[in-house]
Scaffold this motif. Structure first.
Motif, PDB file in Angstrom:
ATOM      1  N   ARG A 187      43.905  18.775  51.936  1.00  0.00           N
ATOM      2  CA  ARG A 187      44.951  18.688  50.915  1.00  0.00           C
ATOM      3  C   ARG A 187      44.356  18.025  49.671  1.00  0.00           C
ATOM      4  NH1 ARG A 187      49.811  15.918  54.123  1.00  0.00           N
ATOM      5  NH2 ARG A 187      50.460  15.530  51.955  1.00  0.00           N
ATOM      6  N   GLU A 189      44.526  18.480  46.398  1.00  0.00           N
ATOM      7  CA  GLU A 189      45.335  18.097  45.235  1.00  0.00           C
ATOM      8  C   GLU A 189      46.166  16.850  45.521  1.00  0.00           C
ATOM      9  OE1 GLU A 189      47.319  21.668  43.521  1.00  0.00           O
ATOM     10  OE2 GLU A 189      45.942  22.695  44.880  1.00  0.00           O
ATOM     11  N   THR A 240      38.870  21.201  42.272  1.00  0.00           N
ATOM     12  CA  THR A 240      40.174  21.650  41.772  1.00  0.00           C
ATOM     13  C   THR A 240      40.176  21.698  40.250  1.00  0.00           C
ATOM     14  OG1 THR A 240      40.989  19.368  41.848  1.00  0.00           O
ATOM     15  CG2 THR A 240      41.438  20.748  43.777  1.00  0.00           C
ATOM     16  N   TYR A 243      43.450  21.757  38.108  1.00  0.00           N
ATOM     17  CA  TYR A 243      44.410  20.653  38.120  1.00  0.00           C
ATOM     18  C   TYR A 243      44.053  19.654  37.018  1.00  0.00           C
ATOM     19  CZ  TYR A 243      47.868  17.506  40.065  1.00  0.00           C
ATOM     20  OH  TYR A 243      48.992  16.731  40.247  1.00  0.00           O
ATOM     21  N   GLU A 315      33.462  25.321  49.555  1.00  0.00           N
ATOM     22  CA  GLU A 315      34.333  25.511  48.395  1.00  0.00           C
ATOM     23  C   GLU A 315      33.538  25.758  47.110  1.00  0.00           C
ATOM     24  OE1 GLU A 315      37.708  25.320  48.021  1.00  0.00           O
ATOM     25  OE2 GLU A 315      38.240  24.915  50.103  1.00  0.00           O
ATOM     26  N   HIS A 354      40.177  31.992  49.692  1.00  0.00           N
ATOM     27  CA  HIS A 354      41.068  31.533  48.622  1.00  0.00           C
ATOM     28  C   HIS A 354      42.506  31.976  48.889  1.00  0.00           C
ATOM     29  CE1 HIS A 354      42.538  30.558  44.624  1.00  0.00           C
ATOM     30  NE2 HIS A 354      43.099  31.762  44.603  1.00  0.00           N
ATOM     31  N   LYS A 357      43.993  29.887  51.579  1.00  0.00           N
ATOM     32  CA  LYS A 357      44.269  28.508  51.156  1.00  0.00           C
ATOM     33  C   LYS A 357      45.544  28.417  50.328  1.00  0.00           C
ATOM     34  CE  LYS A 357      41.673  26.569  48.001  1.00  0.00           C
ATOM     35  NZ  LYS A 357      40.526  25.892  47.346  1.00  0.00           N
ATOM     36  N   VAL A 358      45.694  29.300  49.340  1.00  0.00           N
ATOM     37  CA  VAL A 358      46.863  29.193  48.456  1.00  0.00           C
ATOM     38  C   VAL A 358      48.153  29.638  49.152  1.00  0.00           C
ATOM     39  CG1 VAL A 358      45.486  29.449  46.368  1.00  0.00           C
ATOM     40  CG2 VAL A 358      46.473  31.484  47.446  1.00  0.00           C
ATOM     41  N   LEU A 363      48.755  22.962  52.895  1.00  0.00           N
ATOM     42  CA  LEU A 363      47.786  22.492  51.903  1.00  0.00           C
ATOM     43  C   LEU A 363      48.432  22.220  50.556  1.00  0.00           C
ATOM     44  CD1 LEU A 363      44.724  24.775  52.707  1.00  0.00           C
ATOM     45  CD2 LEU A 363      45.274  22.512  53.598  1.00  0.00           C
ATOM     46  N   SER A 365      48.931  23.814  47.772  1.00  0.00           N
ATOM     47  CA  SER A 365      48.120  24.089  46.590  1.00  0.00           C
ATOM     48  C   SER A 365      48.989  24.580  45.439  1.00  0.00           C
ATOM     49  CB  SER A 365      47.065  25.149  46.914  1.00  0.00           C
ATOM     50  OG  SER A 365      46.324  25.485  45.759  1.00  0.00           O
ATOM     51  N   THR A 366      48.679  24.089  44.242  1.00  0.00           N
ATOM     52  CA  THR A 366      49.369  24.557  43.031  1.00  0.00           C
ATOM     53  C   THR A 366      48.514  25.559  42.256  1.00  0.00           C
ATOM     54  OG1 THR A 366      48.483  22.738  41.695  1.00  0.00           O
ATOM     55  CG2 THR A 366      50.606  22.376  42.797  1.00  0.00           C
ATOM     56  N   ASP A 367      47.425  25.974  42.862  1.00  0.00           N
ATOM     57  CA  ASP A 367      46.533  26.934  42.208  1.00  0.00           C
ATOM     58  C   ASP A 367      47.279  28.245  41.967  1.00  0.00           C
ATOM     59  OD1 ASP A 367      44.495  28.485  41.306  1.00  0.00           O
ATOM     60  OD2 ASP A 367      43.117  28.043  42.948  1.00  0.00           O
TER      61      ASP A 367
END
Length: 420
Positions: A187, A189, A240, A243, A315, A354, A357-358, A363, A365-367
């Motif tokens: 995690r 972020e 990241t 971010y 990554e 990827h 993950k998103v 996780l 993620s805000t990606d």
């Protein structure tokens, strides 16, 4: 047995270390430099040159420290205390009893909860409160990261009335171990936000007048601990790039680790290991180790470090891919692989990772980077209503709203203290 002078030639790295630590402790008197050399470089040199033996005898290093009698006395003490400590542990294998430690902490926690309705049992409640924080730390050190986060889940980290705010060291340790647990769970972020709060907290105490209220030694301890948070943030910021980090935090990280972050982006595996080893906690084993075996206590620690650095190094290759995707609306997969310097098979694995993950809710993620692949054509998509610039603007305004809130709270506190 110590290595005698006539059978040991000091490698240059050891000569440099001895010169530096002698300089820091006897000439410049810089506590931060001395702490860094002892806590980081001393361990690295010991692991590399003396994994199964003591450091050289004081006579062998005397010339390197200009025959400083006081320093040589300190050197002898440190050199011989480590074997003595191991011998004590061999003779007292129950000195560290994990089950008993956990049982005591759990009983304190339960006692604190059972007395919450009793206004006269404040001390018991406080014991239970801080026992919960300590239990979470132990769980983090044991590698039980999810349980560690669950243990302190109901502590409101942004509430100034929480008890941990009364102790700066406790405050930092709570955030630090939460941040480490989040990082170890992937995690990134969440960990970045938590560890950024660590740094902002210490930076806030370093402002003129703020450190005066701290007990002697606390400020230097916090600054040393902040170094660890900054090293972890150097990794997290690299991983990241989408971010936006608070300006103060980014400036502090860049000032210390800009060069290492560049190496990290370039795929330098050693840099990832070095950064994480210098900043992670000393993970421990749940069973009593055999102290008669050299480095018996290091297995768990090295396993956790290796696991995290493997995650980091998996990554890193996607960072280059991301840069190219930011320049295209669509691109052939074969061409993207060529630009990125990887095989098409490896590229597809990175793209799949990827997507996984998103789309993984745990996780968080805000990606916003999204894409679809039709045959050999990759089409870049963004979120339905937002792009990266909009997200950065949102985070910028939220960050400044938070700063404004802290400023107003500080002004109100000043008025209250002055009874205005």
């Amino acid at each position: 047995m110590p290595i005698e002078e006539d059978v040991f030639s000091l490698p240059q790295r050891i000569r440099d270390f001895l010169f530096d630590i002698h300089e820091a402790t006897r000439t410049s008197l810089r506590a931060d430099d001395a702490n860094r050399l002892y806590e980081q470089e001393f361990k690295e040199i010991t692991d590399k040159f003396f994994p199964k033996s003591a450091w050289p005898d004081a006579k062998a290093i005397s010339e390197e420290v200009r025959h400083d009698a006081f320093f040589l006395h300190l050197y002898r003490y440190i050199n011989h205390s480590n074997p003595e400590n191991l011998e004590t542990l061999r003779k007292n294998r129950e000195a560290w009893n994990l089950e008993e430690t956990r049982d005591i902490l759990n009983r304190l926690i339960e006692a604190g909860r059972s007395r919450q309705s009793d206004p006269l049992s404040t001390v018991v409640q406080q014991f239970g409160y801080f026992a919960r924080i300590e239990l979470a730390r132990v769980q983090c050190l044991l590698g039980d990261f999810s349980t560690s986060l669950a243990t302190v889940a109901d502590i409101k980290l942004n509430d100034r009335n929480e008890l941990f705010n009364r102790s700066p060291i406790c405050h930092f340790n709570l955030f630090y171990h939460i941040g480490v647990s989040q990082m170890m769970l992937g995690r990134f972020e969440d960990s970045l936000v938590t560890l950024s709060d660590c740094v902002l907290f210490v930076l806030g105490l370093s402002k003129p007048g703020a450190a005066g209220s701290l007990r002697p030694g606390v400020a230097s301890n916090l600054n040393r601990m902040m170094e660890k948070a900054l090293a972890l943030l150097a990794i997290l910021i690299t991983l990241t790039p989408f971010y936006r980090v608070e300006d103060q935090v980014r400036a502090a990280v860049d000032a210390k680790f800009a060069d290492k972050m560049r190496k990290l982006v370039a795929g330098d595996v050693a840099t990832a290991t070095e950064l994480f080893e210098s900043a992670c906690p000393k993970f421990i084993c749940s069973i009593i180790p055999d102290h008669s075996v050299p480095r018996a206590t290091n297995d768990v620690y090295e396993t956790q470090v290796r696991g995290m650095t493997d995650k980091i190094n998996k990554e890193i290759p996607f960072l280059k891919v991301r840069n190219f995707l930011s320049m295209y609306k669509s691109i052939e997969v074969t061409k993207l692989a060529e630009f990125s310097g990887v095989s098409e098979v490896t590229l597809r694995e990175l793209l799949d990772a990827h997507v996984a993950k998103v789309s993984n809710p745990t996780l968080r993620s805000t990606d916003e980077l999204r894409f679809t692949i039709n045959g050999d054509l990759l089409v870049v998509e963004r979120g339905p209503n937002k792009n990266d610039h909009t997200l950065q603007a949102e985070r910028f305004f939220l960050s400044n709203m938070r700063k404004q809130k802290e400023l107003i709270a500080g002004i109100n506190k000043t008025f209250t203290d002055l009874k205005l």
